[in-house]
Design a protein around this motif. Structure first.
Motif, PDB file in Angstrom:
ATOM      1  N   LEU A 132      63.312   1.962 -28.510  1.00 38.37           N
ATOM      2  CA  LEU A 132      62.242   1.995 -27.511  1.00 38.37           C
ATOM      3  C   LEU A 132      60.864   2.163 -28.145  1.00 38.37           C
ATOM      4  CD1 LEU A 132      63.783   3.978 -24.518  1.00 38.37           C
ATOM      5  CD2 LEU A 132      63.581   1.503 -24.864  1.00 38.37           C
ATOM      6  N   ALA A 133      60.794   2.676 -29.354  1.00 43.23           N
ATOM      7  CA  ALA A 133      59.493   2.818 -30.017  1.00 43.23           C
ATOM      8  C   ALA A 133      58.827   1.458 -30.184  1.00 43.23           C
ATOM      9  CB  ALA A 133      59.663   3.498 -31.364  1.00 43.23           C
ATOM     10  N   GLY A 134      59.630   0.439 -30.468  1.00 42.83           N
ATOM     11  CA  GLY A 134      59.052  -0.881 -30.686  1.00 42.83           C
ATOM     12  C   GLY A 134      59.170  -1.828 -29.517  1.00 42.83           C
ATOM     13  N   HIS A 135      59.748  -1.365 -28.401  1.00 46.55           N
ATOM     14  CA  HIS A 135      59.926  -2.262 -27.254  1.00 46.55           C
ATOM     15  C   HIS A 135      58.588  -2.495 -26.555  1.00 46.55           C
ATOM     16  CE1 HIS A 135      61.582  -4.151 -23.691  1.00 46.55           C
ATOM     17  NE2 HIS A 135      62.762  -4.178 -24.272  1.00 46.55           N
TER      18      HIS A 135
ATOM     19  N   LEU B 237      59.305  -1.157 -38.002  1.00 40.73           N
ATOM     20  CA  LEU B 237      58.416  -1.164 -36.841  1.00 40.73           C
ATOM     21  C   LEU B 237      57.024  -1.662 -37.219  1.00 40.73           C
ATOM     22  CD1 LEU B 237      57.942  -0.552 -33.896  1.00 40.73           C
ATOM     23  CD2 LEU B 237      57.594   1.862 -34.492  1.00 40.73           C
ATOM     24  N   GLY B 238      56.544  -1.277 -38.389  1.00 47.13           N
ATOM     25  CA  GLY B 238      55.228  -1.741 -38.828  1.00 47.13           C
ATOM     26  C   GLY B 238      55.155  -3.247 -38.997  1.00 47.13           C
ATOM     27  N   ALA B 239      56.328  -3.877 -39.192  1.00 42.93           N
ATOM     28  CA  ALA B 239      56.377  -5.333 -39.370  1.00 42.93           C
ATOM     29  C   ALA B 239      56.917  -6.048 -38.144  1.00 42.93           C
ATOM     30  CB  ALA B 239      57.245  -5.662 -40.580  1.00 42.93           C
ATOM     31  N   GLU B 240      57.153  -5.331 -37.058  1.00 44.22           N
ATOM     32  CA  GLU B 240      57.765  -5.907 -35.852  1.00 44.22           C
ATOM     33  C   GLU B 240      56.712  -6.625 -35.008  1.00 44.22           C
ATOM     34  OE1 GLU B 240      59.725  -7.499 -33.392  1.00 44.22           O
ATOM     35  OE2 GLU B 240      61.084  -6.140 -34.458  1.00 44.22           O
ATOM     36  N   ALA B 241      56.821  -7.929 -34.930  1.00 41.35           N
ATOM     37  CA  ALA B 241      55.796  -8.728 -34.249  1.00 41.35           C
ATOM     38  C   ALA B 241      55.711  -8.435 -32.756  1.00 41.35           C
ATOM     39  CB  ALA B 241      56.068 -10.215 -34.469  1.00 41.35           C
TER      40      ALA B 241
ATOM     41  N   ARG C 189      52.385  -0.525 -34.131  1.00 42.30           N
ATOM     42  CA  ARG C 189      52.592  -0.939 -35.524  1.00 42.30           C
ATOM     43  C   ARG C 189      51.673  -0.158 -36.458  1.00 42.30           C
ATOM     44  NH1 ARG C 189      52.418  -6.318 -33.409  1.00 42.30           N
ATOM     45  NH2 ARG C 189      50.438  -6.680 -34.454  1.00 42.30           N
ATOM     46  N   ARG C 190      50.420   0.015 -36.047  1.00 39.63           N
ATOM     47  CA  ARG C 190      49.480   0.765 -36.895  1.00 39.63           C
ATOM     48  C   ARG C 190      49.903   2.222 -37.010  1.00 39.63           C
ATOM     49  NH1 ARG C 190      45.609  -2.577 -34.164  1.00 39.63           N
ATOM     50  NH2 ARG C 190      45.184  -0.924 -32.648  1.00 39.63           N
ATOM     51  N   ALA C 191      50.395   2.791 -35.918  1.00 40.19           N
ATOM     52  CA  ALA C 191      50.857   4.183 -35.958  1.00 40.19           C
ATOM     53  C   ALA C 191      52.046   4.328 -36.901  1.00 40.19           C
ATOM     54  CB  ALA C 191      51.229   4.652 -34.556  1.00 40.19           C
ATOM     55  N   ALA C 192      52.954   3.338 -36.881  1.00 41.15           N
ATOM     56  CA  ALA C 192      54.107   3.376 -37.779  1.00 41.15           C
ATOM     57  C   ALA C 192      53.647   3.286 -39.236  1.00 41.15           C
ATOM     58  CB  ALA C 192      55.065   2.239 -37.442  1.00 41.15           C
ATOM     59  N   ASP C 193      52.666   2.423 -39.507  1.00 43.78           N
ATOM     60  CA  ASP C 193      52.150   2.300 -40.866  1.00 43.78           C
ATOM     61  C   ASP C 193      51.486   3.604 -41.316  1.00 43.78           C
ATOM     62  OD1 ASP C 193      53.012  -0.281 -41.286  1.00 43.78           O
ATOM     63  OD2 ASP C 193      51.115  -1.215 -40.694  1.00 43.78           O
ATOM     64  N   ARG C 194      50.718   4.228 -40.420  1.00 39.12           N
ATOM     65  CA  ARG C 194      50.060   5.492 -40.786  1.00 39.12           C
ATOM     66  C   ARG C 194      51.091   6.570 -41.083  1.00 39.12           C
ATOM     67  NH1 ARG C 194      46.528   4.170 -36.547  1.00 39.12           N
ATOM     68  NH2 ARG C 194      47.647   5.595 -35.145  1.00 39.12           N
ATOM     69  N   ARG C 195      52.091   6.656 -40.211  1.00 35.61           N
ATOM     70  CA  ARG C 195      53.128   7.670 -40.395  1.00 35.61           C
ATOM     71  C   ARG C 195      53.879   7.454 -41.699  1.00 35.61           C
ATOM     72  NH1 ARG C 195      54.229  12.784 -38.671  1.00 35.61           N
ATOM     73  NH2 ARG C 195      56.483  13.155 -38.487  1.00 35.61           N
ATOM     74  N   LEU C 196      54.211   6.220 -41.986  1.00 35.60           N
ATOM     75  CA  LEU C 196      54.914   5.921 -43.227  1.00 35.60           C
ATOM     76  C   LEU C 196      54.012   6.185 -44.432  1.00 35.60           C
ATOM     77  CD1 LEU C 196      57.410   4.956 -44.651  1.00 35.60           C
ATOM     78  CD2 LEU C 196      56.737   2.590 -44.181  1.00 35.60           C
ATOM     79  N   GLY C 197      52.738   5.867 -44.282  1.00 33.21           N
ATOM     80  CA  GLY C 197      51.791   6.140 -45.363  1.00 33.21           C
ATOM     81  C   GLY C 197      51.715   7.625 -45.687  1.00 33.21           C
ATOM     82  N   GLU C 198      51.796   8.456 -44.672  1.00 28.00           N
ATOM     83  CA  GLU C 198      51.784   9.904 -44.885  1.00 28.00           C
ATOM     84  C   GLU C 198      53.014  10.368 -45.647  1.00 28.00           C
ATOM     85  OE1 GLU C 198      51.564  11.376 -40.937  1.00 28.00           O
ATOM     86  OE2 GLU C 198      49.476  10.768 -40.621  1.00 28.00           O
TER      87      GLU C 198
ATOM     88  N   GLY D  23      54.871  -3.881 -43.145  1.00 23.57           N
ATOM     89  CA  GLY D  23      53.796  -4.606 -42.485  1.00 23.57           C
ATOM     90  C   GLY D  23      52.548  -4.667 -43.347  1.00 23.57           C
ATOM     91  N   ALA D  24      51.653  -5.584 -42.995  1.00 21.47           N
ATOM     92  CA  ALA D  24      50.452  -5.816 -43.811  1.00 21.47           C
ATOM     93  C   ALA D  24      49.560  -4.591 -43.887  1.00 21.47           C
ATOM     94  CB  ALA D  24      49.669  -7.004 -43.257  1.00 21.47           C
ATOM     95  N   GLY D  25      49.575  -3.742 -42.846  1.00 21.47           N
ATOM     96  CA  GLY D  25      48.685  -2.597 -42.816  1.00 21.47           C
ATOM     97  C   GLY D  25      48.925  -1.599 -43.926  1.00 21.47           C
TER      98      GLY D  25
END
Length: 246
Positions: free
Chosen positions: A71-74, A97-101, A108-117, A135-137
């Motif tokens: 549901l996070a990516g739905h 999720l960061g790469a899920e179109a 997607r940006r939130a997933a990238d930030r969280r993973l970056g942390e 994902g690109a972010g």
């Protein structure tokens, strides 16, 4: 669970439910849903925000990791709820999720930030896996990793664009081994727009630049010949090549 509301029976009924009846179906059988029914429900063409709210708030499966992950990516999950769900995901699912179109850009940006942390706490092999598929972010952040294996994996990421790579190559702090990796890359090393910034970067190993110079145009060789930041051997080879082109 009674025989008439067995998992097999619920899945059969779910196949027959239309848009108007899906909310009633979920409310009626909320306490009888199991993971197999849930998977089918999440793929239902009429899954709505109202049904998603029911699943997250009142379903016995509300604590299910699988439910939170899906549901996070739905796209029909209310944005505020999706952003909450992101915080509970493991790194592999944050990467996906960061790469899920189909996911919202904000999610997607939130997933990238969280993973970056979480990157500093991950092993090198995990970072390599992320660099290859994320994902690109997240790519600019991974490009800063000191392990060359991470950058090498990043070069294979299908979301790495030429424009982003050129921005990465413009970094003055780029290490010699990273520039050599790009030059040797089967995907990027033969592109003219990549060769030129590699040759013009002061940190590029001399041997790498010398191997690329013969493939450059006259006007670009002139730029290299007159660039005082570059090693003398590189500038002299550019002069020699310009003499041949004269």
């Amino acid at each position: 669970m009674s025989p008439e509301t067995s998992s097999d029976e619920l899945r059969r009924r779910l196949d027959e439910v239309d848009e108007a009846g899906l909310v009633r179906f979920v409310k009626r059988h909320l306490d009888s849903l199991d993971v197999t029914v849930l998977r089918q429900l999440l793929r239902h063409p009429f899954l709505s925000a109202e049904v998603i709210q029911l699943l997250l708030d009142d379903s016995p499966l509300a604590s299910s990791y699988e439910l939170r992950r899906e549901l996070a990516g739905h796209p029909r999950t209310p944005e505020a709820r999706a952003l909450q769900l992101v915080t509970s995901l493991y790194w592999r699912d944050l990467m996906r999720l960061g790469a899920e179109a189909r996911a919202r850009p904000t999610v997607r940006r939130a997933a990238d930030r969280r993973l970056g942390e979480r990157l500093p706490g991950l092993a090198s092999g995990e970072k390599v896996a992320i660099a290859r598929r994320c994902g690109a972010g997240l790519l600019p952040r991974l490009a800063e990793d000191p392990n060359p294996r991470v950058f090498a994996a990043l070069l294979d990421n299908p979301r790495l664009t030429e424009g982003l790579l050129l921005r990465l190559l413009s970094r003055e702090s780029l290490r010699p081994e990273i520039l050599a990796l790009v030059a040797r890359s089967r995907r990027w090393g033969l592109r003219y727009r990549t060769k030129l910034p590699i040759c013009r970067h002061p940190n590029t190993p001399v041997a790498v630049s010398l191997g690329l110079l013969p493939g450059l145009k006259k006007q670009d060789l002139k730029l290299i010949s007159g660039d005082p930041r570059l090693p003398r051997a590189v500038r002299r080879r550019a002069d020699l090549l310009l003499g041949k082109l004269a």
